[in-house]
Design an enzyme around this catalytic site. Structure first.
Site, short mmCIF file in Angstrom:
data_model
loop_
_atom_site.label_atom_id
_atom_site.label_comp_id
_atom_site.label_asym_id
_atom_site.label_seq_id
_atom_site.Cartn_x
_atom_site.Cartn_y
_atom_site.Cartn_z
N SER A 1 -19.54 27.05 -3.21
CA SER A 1 -19.66 26.24 -4.42
C SER A 1 -20.30 27.03 -5.67
O SER A 1 -19.75 26.97 -6.87
CB SER A 1 -20.49 25.06 -3.95
OG SER A 1 -19.87 24.27 -3.17
N GLN B 1 -15.37 16.74 -7.09
CA GLN B 1 -14.88 18.24 -7.56
C GLN B 1 -14.14 17.77 -8.91
O GLN B 1 -14.35 18.55 -9.78
CB GLN B 1 -13.86 18.79 -6.67
CG GLN B 1 -14.88 19.52 -5.46
CD GLN B 1 -13.87 19.85 -4.20
OE1 GLN B 1 -12.70 19.42 -4.04
NE2 GLN B 1 -14.49 20.67 -3.37
N ASP C 1 -19.42 17.49 3.78
CA ASP C 1 -19.03 18.97 4.47
C ASP C 1 -19.95 19.12 5.52
O ASP C 1 -19.49 19.85 6.51
CB ASP C 1 -19.01 20.13 3.51
CG ASP C 1 -17.98 20.04 2.37
OD1 ASP C 1 -16.91 19.63 2.84
OD2 ASP C 1 -18.01 20.71 1.46
#
Length: 452
Positions: free
Chosen positions: A21, A174, A332
């Site tokens: 990220s 995102q 995640d």
């Protein structure tokens, strides 16, 4: 590639690669900046390399400083496009990276002309109608190449203008981060009104990055309103990428599920990655974890190596004897948490997790399928997984679905199987998306004894 996993205990120390990220944010912001930026300890994963291949299409120059064997080095340089940033020179193929797709498509909305985004088979199944809707609210013309299919190819005709976007925010964080970054090129204020924001730690990460490069960014306490004022002139920067907490999760659970004692070094203690909450979640069920935030290390002891001599994980001391984990902020981690739930005494409820259905695969569905194959007791709800831990596990053949987190979680669970049982994980090479060389590193550093 098929990886075989069987009962093994671990010992030693391991360093997890840099954060995906953070690396992708660094590459894109360095592309927007004037001058040459240096990114140390980047993650040389498939997604990050897809980003490094994509950003030159809008004007930057990337040097991965490869070694003699051709592999990317540990220090990358980016000569930013700055004021010369432009429409992509070609179709943007994002590979398997949803982050790259959602970030760069929003940036492309600023350009006068047509941009086309596509990716691999998995990416082409990811929803993009919400991206098109947001860009269209700002005056761009964004369309799905196939109106009957909510996925790439995505076609964008800019330029868009500053203004207000009303959007749920629940499908993914995102595209919200992408819109925030795109505001750097807008002439005026971008206001984002989110009715149901999810994965909010990633929005905070984007905010901190933008502030780092000199772009003020307002986020309300409930994350329902975000404001960014453009345009901004970014200057080049030097940064060291911290280790990836999403990667830390796998040696962490592997040690806790076995009679092991390991040290995970160079962990990120800055608080910029929401996935670090996994430590408190696991400690709540009795995990023996010491986090030294001065040395940035985790010492993890499982089973007979735990300081209480047994290392059993249990939910019995929690309210109603169940562990409830709200997953929307760090979705995640669901694969790792689902795996360790299988060997936890009691019931683990991974809830508010519908966003996990829109990742590399429908993770709620496939976790149910594959963990059930192994003997686990799993209930699948629309937005949750309920795992009744402690059922006898068995080996066999399981599918990764080309999902890196599925492959690593199943492999780690294989280390906790009864003696004589063997688990085979298909298409396990997909781990390179976020943790290049995962099996080799686990073998060499911790003695995991995974075999191909």
């Amino acid at each position: 590639m098929i990886i075989k996993a069987s009962k093994h205990n671990l010992s030693g120390s391991i360093t997890v690669p840099g954060s995906k990220s953070h690396t992708i944010r660094a590459l894109i912001l360095a592309t927007l900046a004037e001058g040459t930026s240096t990114i140390s300890n980047p993650l040389p994963s498939a997604d990050c390399l897809s980003t490094a291949a994509a950003v030159p299409l809008i004007g930057s120059e990337i040097n991965l400083n490869p070694g003699k064997d051709g592999t990317p080095g540990n220090k990358w340089t980016v000569k930013g496009a700055g004021k010369n940033i432009h429409l992509p020179d070609d179709v943007v193929n994002v590979g398997n990276s949803g982050t790259l797709l959602y970030f760069l498509s929003a940036v492309a909305g600023n350009f006068n002309g047509i941009s086309v985004f596509t990716g691999d088979a998995s990416i082409r199944k990811r929803p993009v109608a919400h991206v098109a809707d947001a860009l269209n609210q700002l005056g761009a013309r964004a369309e799905l190449a196939d109106p009957s299919h909510n996925g790439c190819p995505l076609i964008i005709k800019g330029p868009m203008k500053a203004g207000t976007v009303n959007t749920p925010g629940e499908i993914s964080s995102q595209y919200i981060s992408g819109l925030m970054i795109s505001a750097i090129l807008l002439n005026g204020k971008l206001t984002l009104n989110l009715s149901n924001p999810k994965e909010t730690p990633y929005l905070t990460m984007t905010q901190k990055w933008m502030e780092k490069v000199g772009v003020p960014c307002y986020i309300s306490d409930d994350f329902k309103k975000i404001e960014v004022e453009g345009p901004a002139n970014l200057k080049a920067f030097d940064v060291t990428i911290p280790s990836d907490w999403e990667g830390v999760a796998f040696p962490l659970i592997a040690a806790l599920m076995t009679d092991s004692e390991i040290t995970i070094e160079n962990v990120d203690s800055s608080g910029t990655q929401g996935d670090d909450v996994i430590v408190e979640v696991l400690k709540s069920i009795g995990a023996d974890i010491e986090w030294d935030k001065t040395k940035n290390t985790l010492t993890v002891r499982g089973g007979k190596k735990a300081r209480n001599g047994h290392g059993k994980l249990s939910t019995k001391h929690l309210p109603d004897g169940e562990l409830h984990v709200t997953m929307n902020a760090f979705p995640d981690a669901i694969c790792a948490l689902a795996a360790i739930a299988c060997i936890t005494e009691g019931t683990v409820v991974l809830e508010d997790a519908e966003v996990c259905r829109r990742k590399e695969t429908d993770r709620l569905k496939v976790l149910n399928i594959e963990l059930t194959k192994m003997g686990a007791k799993v209930e699948e709800k629309q937005d949750a997984l309920i795992i009744h831990g402690g059922a006898p596990l068995r080996g066999g053949v399981v599918e990764s679905y080309h999902d890196h987190r599925m492959a690593m979680s199943l492999a780690c669970l294989g280390l906790a199987l009864p003696e004589g049982e063997v688990l085979e994980i298909k298409d396990a090479e997909c781990c390179s998306v976020s943790f290049p060389g995962f099996f080799e590193v686990m073998n060499e550093k911790l003695g995991a004894s995974f075999s191909k």
